[in-house]
Design a protein around this motif. Structure first.
Motif, PDB file in Angstrom:
ATOM      1  N   LYS A   1      -2.797   2.358 -12.407  1.00 20.36           N
ATOM      2  CA  LYS A   1      -2.226   3.304 -11.445  1.00 20.36           C
ATOM      3  C   LYS A   1      -1.021   3.982 -12.075  1.00 20.36           C
ATOM      4  CE  LYS A   1      -5.076   2.455  -8.079  1.00 20.36           C
ATOM      5  NZ  LYS A   1      -5.984   3.500  -7.529  1.00 20.36           N
TER       6      LYS A   1
ATOM      7  N   GLU B   1      -0.448   8.395  -7.782  1.00 20.34           N
ATOM      8  CA  GLU B   1      -1.753   7.859  -7.399  1.00 20.34           C
ATOM      9  C   GLU B   1      -1.612   6.856  -6.257  1.00 20.34           C
ATOM     10  OE1 GLU B   1      -3.926   8.393 -11.750  1.00 20.34           O
ATOM     11  OE2 GLU B   1      -3.448   6.373 -11.041  1.00 20.34           O
ATOM     12  N   ARG B   2      -2.583   6.878  -5.371  1.00 25.39           N
ATOM     13  CA  ARG B   2      -2.585   5.993  -4.215  1.00 25.39           C
ATOM     14  C   ARG B   2      -3.027   4.589  -4.631  1.00 25.39           C
ATOM     15  NH1 ARG B   2      -2.055   6.777   1.053  1.00 25.39           N
ATOM     16  NH2 ARG B   2      -2.949   5.258   2.501  1.00 25.39           N
TER      17      ARG B   2
ATOM     18  N   LYS C   1       5.386   5.806  -7.127  1.00 24.06           N
ATOM     19  CA  LYS C   1       6.354   6.898  -7.278  1.00 24.06           C
ATOM     20  C   LYS C   1       6.874   6.979  -8.715  1.00 24.06           C
ATOM     21  CE  LYS C   1      10.478   8.836  -5.062  1.00 24.06           C
ATOM     22  NZ  LYS C   1      11.432   8.883  -6.184  1.00 24.06           N
TER      23      LYS C   1
ATOM     24  N   ALA D   1       0.847  -1.194   0.000  1.00 26.89           N
ATOM     25  CA  ALA D   1       0.000   0.000   0.000  1.00 26.89           C
ATOM     26  C   ALA D   1       0.880   1.240   0.000  1.00 26.89           C
ATOM     27  CB  ALA D   1      -0.916   0.000   1.211  1.00 26.89           C
ATOM     28  N   GLY D   2       0.354   2.318  -0.531  1.00 29.03           N
ATOM     29  CA  GLY D   2       1.107   3.567  -0.572  1.00 29.03           C
ATOM     30  C   GLY D   2       0.821   4.315  -1.852  1.00 29.03           C
ATOM     31  N   TYR D   3       1.858   4.938  -2.403  1.00 29.49           N
ATOM     32  CA  TYR D   3       1.726   5.692  -3.643  1.00 29.49           C
ATOM     33  C   TYR D   3       2.686   5.129  -4.690  1.00 29.49           C
ATOM     34  CZ  TYR D   3      -0.874   9.289  -1.123  1.00 29.49           C
ATOM     35  OH  TYR D   3      -1.820   9.966  -0.394  1.00 29.49           O
TER      36      TYR D   3
ATOM     37  N   ASP E   1       4.594   8.022   1.158  1.00 27.68           N
ATOM     38  CA  ASP E   1       4.073   9.393   1.087  1.00 27.68           C
ATOM     39  C   ASP E   1       3.814   9.788  -0.366  1.00 27.68           C
ATOM     40  OD1 ASP E   1       4.400   9.702   3.884  1.00 27.68           O
ATOM     41  OD2 ASP E   1       6.537  10.145   3.572  1.00 27.68           O
ATOM     42  N   GLU E   2       2.888  10.695  -0.550  1.00 29.01           N
ATOM     43  CA  GLU E   2       2.561  11.164  -1.890  1.00 29.01           C
ATOM     44  C   GLU E   2       3.755  11.899  -2.497  1.00 29.01           C
ATOM     45  OE1 GLU E   2      -0.887  13.729  -4.256  1.00 29.01           O
ATOM     46  OE2 GLU E   2      -0.881  13.631  -2.071  1.00 29.01           O
TER      47      GLU E   2
END
Length: 453
Positions: A399, A403-404, A364, A360-362, A441-442
């Motif tokens: 994705k 985007e998360r 990159k 899970a996350g963003y 983190d975004e």
């Protein structure tokens, strides 16, 4: 004694091999031999490859590059447009990227703005996708037109996308295919000669260049991309065109679809202003720049808004449909593609594999070159000149960077070729996941346009 009697192809190759500079007459001679009408006079493919490799390894000077551009341009036919078209004839050229289907959107959008877009495009080169390969996924669409047909479509629709005919920059057509198989694709002077010779033959008033930089581009770093952009602008201006260039990011794929039929579908969605925002934004910037360069708008922002309006109003989509019909697609098929179920007609993968996020996350980063290589292995590209490509395989990125994503959420779909049999050498889920970088983190947004020249 004639000029040609003073030269020989082996001696010219030797000079370039030994880092000597060729003069204008020597470069004209070798181009003339490439397009010689009889087999006895014509240079061998092996000699063309040797010349390209010697030029690649030892470089072409600015003077040699200009001579090559001129010789390739005047090796064939040049268009001379009606007087009433003056100040309206434009084109866009990209140095090639991953998921770059902008030509399919921009040409009809510019036509909807009242411009003429005589777009002579190419097939896939190296790992980059070819505009013609994408368009040939559309049933009936012909990229092989006579010059008279080309002009007729331009007169009627305002845009036409076709391949090179045998007499438009014929030397480039031959060299282009051999560059692809001799690993000389990414040398800037050869890129300049290829691009500008075709565009000069088109008789353009203005040209905008999309010079890609990053993992999924021929130019991997900014300095090389800037150098190429400057050379392209300089060479284009010598032929009386108003040339501008944008250096744009290609570390991540453009849009969400990579693969011939998949990119056609995404282009049609974008013509309805329903495509990925990065794809639509870059289309508007490139088109806006052309409108501004020609003085049709007072600023780049006004130009962008005018292009966007053609997507919102449906006028660009109408031009696209008209272009399809004018180039051989049945009216009913073109209607379904633009206003109905496009997958009734576009080649479709029978097997689609979904790849899930391991965390899970963003998102990159996505390795654009990795995605391109995967698609090439699945059959989207070619390994030798003239070999066929497959239309149905490719990738859809569900994705994108920034985007998360949740753990076990679908990251992307891999559309397999319909003749596919399990082959771990071609691809694996682990290989695909290695193309993604995640962060808790975004990440900060990346600029799409790095620099404008």
């Amino acid at each position: 004694m004639s000029e040609s009697n003073n030269f020989s192809v082996p001696n010219i190759i030797r000079k370039k091999r030994d880092k000597e500079e060729l003069d204008d007459a020597e470069i004209r001679y070798i181009i003339d031999k490439i397009i010689a009408p009889s087999a006895e006079e014509r240079i061998h493919d092996a000699q063309i490859g040797a010349f390209l490799m010697a030029s690649y390894l030892n470089g072409l000077s600015p003077t040699e590059t200009v001579s090559l551009v001129k010789a390739m341009t005047f090796s064939g036919f040049q268009f001379n447009w009606p007087e009433g078209w003056k100040g309206t004839v434009v084109d866009k050229h990209s140095t090639g990227g991953v998921g770059d289907k902008i030509s399919l959107i921009l040409a009809p959008a510019l036509a909807a703005c009242g411009l003429k877009v005589p777009m002579i495009s190419g097939r896939g080169l190296g790992f980059t996708g070819g505009t013609l390969d994408k368009l040939e996924a559309i049933p009936g669409y012909s990229v092989s037109l006579r010059k008279e047909q080309f002009v007729e479509v331009l007169e009627k629709v305002g845009c036409c996308i076709m391949g090179q005919t045998s007499d438009i920059a014929p030397a480039d057509k031959i060299i282009y295919s051999i560059r692809d198989t001799t690993s000389t694709v990414d040398y800037d002077s050869l890129i300049v000669a290829s691009i500008i010779s075709k565009k000069a033959a088109e008789g353009l008033d203005a040209l905008v260049l999309d010079v890609k930089v990053g993992k999924g581009a021929m130019m991997k770093n900014f300095a090389d991309a800037e150098n190429l952009a400057e050379k392209l602008v300089s060479a284009g201006n010598l032929f009386g065109m108003k040339v501008s260039a944008l250096i744009t990011d290609m570390n991540d794929p453009l849009g969400r679809a990579v693969g011939n039929a998949l990119e056609v579908a995404e282009s049609i969605q974008s013509l309805k202003n329903q495509g990925p925002e990065d794809l639509i934004e870059l289309t508007c910037v490139l088109g806006g720049q052309l409108l501004y360069t020609l003085g049709k708008t007072g600023s780049l922002e006004e130009g962008k808004e005018e292009i966007r309006e053609t997507l919102l109003s449906g006028t660009a989509l109408k031009k696209f449909k008209d272009m399809l019909v004018s180039q051989g697609t049945k009216e009913s098929v073109a209607h379904d593609l633009c206003h109905g179920d496009m997958w009734k007609h576009l080649p479709k993968a029978e097997k689609v594999v979904e790849i899930l996020s391991p965390t899970a996350g963003y998102v990159k980063d996505i390795d654009a070159l990795g995605i391109a290589t995967l698609c090439h292995r699945l059959g989207c590209g070619r390994t030798c000149p003239g070999s066929p490509v497959k239309f149905e395989p490719g990738v859809i990125l569900l994705k994108k960077p920034g985007e998360r994503v949740a753990e076990k959420e679908v990251l992307l779909q891999v559309h397999l070729p319909n003749d596919y049999s399990d082959n771990p050498v071609l691809w694996s889920e682990d290989q695909v996941l290695d193309m993604f970088t995640f962060h808790p983190d975004e990440p900060a947004p990346k600029p799409l346009v790095v620099k404008m020249l």
